[in-house]
Design an enzyme around this catalytic site. Sequence first.
Site, PDB file in Angstrom:
ATOM      1  N   LYS A  14     -20.971   7.065 -34.689  1.00 53.96           N
ATOM      2  CA  LYS A  14     -21.786   6.606 -35.825  1.00 53.96           C
ATOM      3  C   LYS A  14     -21.361   7.264 -37.136  1.00 53.96           C
ATOM      4  O   LYS A  14     -21.203   6.605 -38.150  1.00 53.96           O
ATOM      5  CB  LYS A  14     -23.263   7.009 -35.637  1.00 53.96           C
ATOM      6  CG  LYS A  14     -24.061   6.154 -34.729  1.00 53.96           C
ATOM      7  CD  LYS A  14     -25.557   6.503 -34.850  1.00 53.96           C
ATOM      8  CE  LYS A  14     -25.863   7.962 -34.749  1.00 53.96           C
ATOM      9  NZ  LYS A  14     -26.155   8.537 -33.478  1.00 53.96           N
ATOM     10  N   ARG A  30     -35.130   6.012 -35.499  1.00 54.71           N
ATOM     11  CA  ARG A  30     -34.832   6.326 -34.105  1.00 54.71           C
ATOM     12  C   ARG A  30     -35.971   6.008 -33.161  1.00 54.71           C
ATOM     13  O   ARG A  30     -35.842   6.244 -31.962  1.00 54.71           O
ATOM     14  CB  ARG A  30     -34.523   7.816 -33.976  1.00 54.71           C
ATOM     15  CG  ARG A  30     -33.022   8.138 -33.981  1.00 54.71           C
ATOM     16  CD  ARG A  30     -32.917   9.619 -34.105  1.00 54.71           C
ATOM     17  NE  ARG A  30     -31.864  10.267 -33.394  1.00 54.71           N
ATOM     18  CZ  ARG A  30     -30.748  10.712 -33.956  1.00 54.71           C
ATOM     19  NH1 ARG A  30     -30.475  10.439 -35.201  1.00 54.71           N
ATOM     20  NH2 ARG A  30     -29.894  11.414 -33.262  1.00 54.71           N
ATOM     21  N   ARG A  62     -16.665  17.481 -28.442  1.00 56.56           N
ATOM     22  CA  ARG A  62     -17.059  17.791 -29.811  1.00 56.56           C
ATOM     23  C   ARG A  62     -17.769  19.150 -29.874  1.00 56.56           C
ATOM     24  O   ARG A  62     -17.576  19.916 -30.812  1.00 56.56           O
ATOM     25  CB  ARG A  62     -17.981  16.702 -30.370  1.00 56.56           C
ATOM     26  CG  ARG A  62     -18.278  16.899 -31.843  1.00 56.56           C
ATOM     27  CD  ARG A  62     -18.989  15.726 -32.452  1.00 56.56           C
ATOM     28  NE  ARG A  62     -20.412  15.842 -32.293  1.00 56.56           N
ATOM     29  CZ  ARG A  62     -21.289  14.939 -32.703  1.00 56.56           C
ATOM     30  NH1 ARG A  62     -20.870  13.820 -33.248  1.00 56.56           N
ATOM     31  NH2 ARG A  62     -22.577  15.117 -32.533  1.00 56.56           N
ATOM     32  N   ARG A  66     -21.359  23.134 -32.650  1.00 55.86           N
ATOM     33  CA  ARG A  66     -22.651  22.902 -33.293  1.00 55.86           C
ATOM     34  C   ARG A  66     -23.746  23.610 -32.496  1.00 55.86           C
ATOM     35  O   ARG A  66     -23.768  23.539 -31.274  1.00 55.86           O
ATOM     36  CB  ARG A  66     -23.000  21.411 -33.279  1.00 55.86           C
ATOM     37  CG  ARG A  66     -22.174  20.590 -34.207  1.00 55.86           C
ATOM     38  CD  ARG A  66     -22.912  19.289 -34.442  1.00 55.86           C
ATOM     39  NE  ARG A  66     -22.029  18.249 -34.927  1.00 55.86           N
ATOM     40  CZ  ARG A  66     -22.440  17.041 -35.278  1.00 55.86           C
ATOM     41  NH1 ARG A  66     -23.705  16.721 -35.164  1.00 55.86           N
ATOM     42  NH2 ARG A  66     -21.601  16.162 -35.700  1.00 55.86           N
ATOM     43  N   ARG A  96     -30.609  14.267 -25.385  1.00 52.07           N
ATOM     44  CA  ARG A  96     -30.490  13.350 -26.517  1.00 52.07           C
ATOM     45  C   ARG A  96     -30.142  11.936 -26.052  1.00 52.07           C
ATOM     46  O   ARG A  96     -30.629  10.964 -26.605  1.00 52.07           O
ATOM     47  CB  ARG A  96     -29.421  13.850 -27.475  1.00 52.07           C
ATOM     48  CG  ARG A  96     -30.044  14.474 -28.693  1.00 52.07           C
ATOM     49  CD  ARG A  96     -28.970  14.927 -29.640  1.00 52.07           C
ATOM     50  NE  ARG A  96     -29.081  16.354 -29.804  1.00 52.07           N
ATOM     51  CZ  ARG A  96     -28.119  17.212 -29.574  1.00 52.07           C
ATOM     52  NH1 ARG A  96     -26.939  16.809 -29.179  1.00 52.07           N
ATOM     53  NH2 ARG A  96     -28.340  18.467 -29.737  1.00 52.07           N
TER      54      ARG A  96
HETATM   55  P1  AMP Z   1     -27.702  13.355 -35.226  1.00 49.26           P
HETATM   56  O1  AMP Z   1     -26.635  14.135 -35.905  1.00 49.26           O
HETATM   57  O2  AMP Z   1     -28.057  12.076 -35.940  1.00 49.26           O
HETATM   58  O3  AMP Z   1     -27.438  13.113 -33.791  1.00 49.26           O
HETATM   59  O4  AMP Z   1     -29.031  14.246 -35.294  1.00 49.26           O
HETATM   60  C1  AMP Z   1     -29.085  15.548 -34.745  1.00 49.26           C
HETATM   61  C2  AMP Z   1     -30.527  15.912 -34.445  1.00 49.26           C
HETATM   62  O5  AMP Z   1     -31.309  15.865 -35.651  1.00 49.26           O
HETATM   63  C3  AMP Z   1     -31.244  14.978 -33.480  1.00 49.26           C
HETATM   64  O6  AMP Z   1     -30.991  15.306 -32.144  1.00 49.26           O
HETATM   65  C4  AMP Z   1     -32.695  15.205 -33.871  1.00 49.26           C
HETATM   66  O7  AMP Z   1     -33.196  16.427 -33.349  1.00 49.26           O
HETATM   67  C5  AMP Z   1     -32.597  15.339 -35.379  1.00 49.26           C
HETATM   68  N1  AMP Z   1     -32.713  14.009 -36.016  1.00 49.26           N
HETATM   69  C6  AMP Z   1     -31.751  13.339 -36.702  1.00 49.26           C
HETATM   70  N2  AMP Z   1     -32.204  12.151 -37.127  1.00 49.26           N
HETATM   71  C7  AMP Z   1     -33.485  12.057 -36.695  1.00 49.26           C
HETATM   72  C8  AMP Z   1     -34.490  11.062 -36.790  1.00 49.26           C
HETATM   73  N3  AMP Z   1     -34.270   9.893 -37.394  1.00 49.26           N
HETATM   74  N4  AMP Z   1     -35.697  11.331 -36.223  1.00 49.26           N
HETATM   75  C9  AMP Z   1     -35.937  12.497 -35.613  1.00 49.26           C
HETATM   76  N5  AMP Z   1     -35.033  13.465 -35.455  1.00 49.26           N
HETATM   77  C10 AMP Z   1     -33.819  13.264 -35.994  1.00 49.26           C
END
Ligand code: AMP
Length: 185
Positions: free
Chosen positions: A13, A88, A127, A133, A144
């Site tokens: 993404k 989400r 990754r 990270r 996740r």
């Molecule tokens: P990502 O990099 O988009 O996978 O986001 C990393 C983490 O940030 C996720 O596992 C969530 O804990 C938090 N996060 C990111 N976007 C959202 C969202 N739209 N709603 C809730 N938590 C989020």
Amino acid sequence: MRLLIMGPQGVGKGTQAELLAKHFDIPAISTGDIFRYNLKNSTPLGLEAKKFMNKGLLVPDELTNNIVKDRLAQEDVAKGWILDGYPRNAEQVEALDAILEELGTPLDAAVALTADRPVLMERMTKRAEIEARADDTPEAIAKRLDVYEHETAPILDIYRNRGKLVEVDGVGEIAEISATIISKL
Ligand code: AMP
């Protein structure tokens, strides 16, 4: 152009959001990046988000929705934007609908990238090794993907029913995937 880019963790993404942002000359907004930035700088938001991120859980909707609301009100997004990793769940879809209604800026499309779970687990594990990270433990990665299946995947139907969903296979050459998305838009 106002776009969502959706898909499970590890599907690419972020990479595709950046390429689309360049192509359409609009900012890519990643809620995950905003949370990670705040975490790194130990802001109150970062410290709150950390509790959820490290477990692979979603940060509470109210916090997340407010961040997006503030970000979409800024000047640099007047021409358009790509939201990467938001919404989400069904509540966030409702919140985004309300934000866009208020701004008078309807969504053009929701791009969904797809890939099978074993491919995603492998990519994410790699990754995690490369980027180290803090939120990428094996447990958090698996959690996740579960959260995606149960909470996020169902909202694709909402956009499908609205005729806004553009589904693209996320496995393949980065440039080809990007070209496919652009041709479908
Ligand atoms: P990502 O990099 O988009 O996978 O986001 C990393 C983490 O940030 C996720 O596992 C969530 O804990 C938090 N996060 C990111 N976007 C959202 C969202 N739209 N709603 C809730 N938590 C989020």
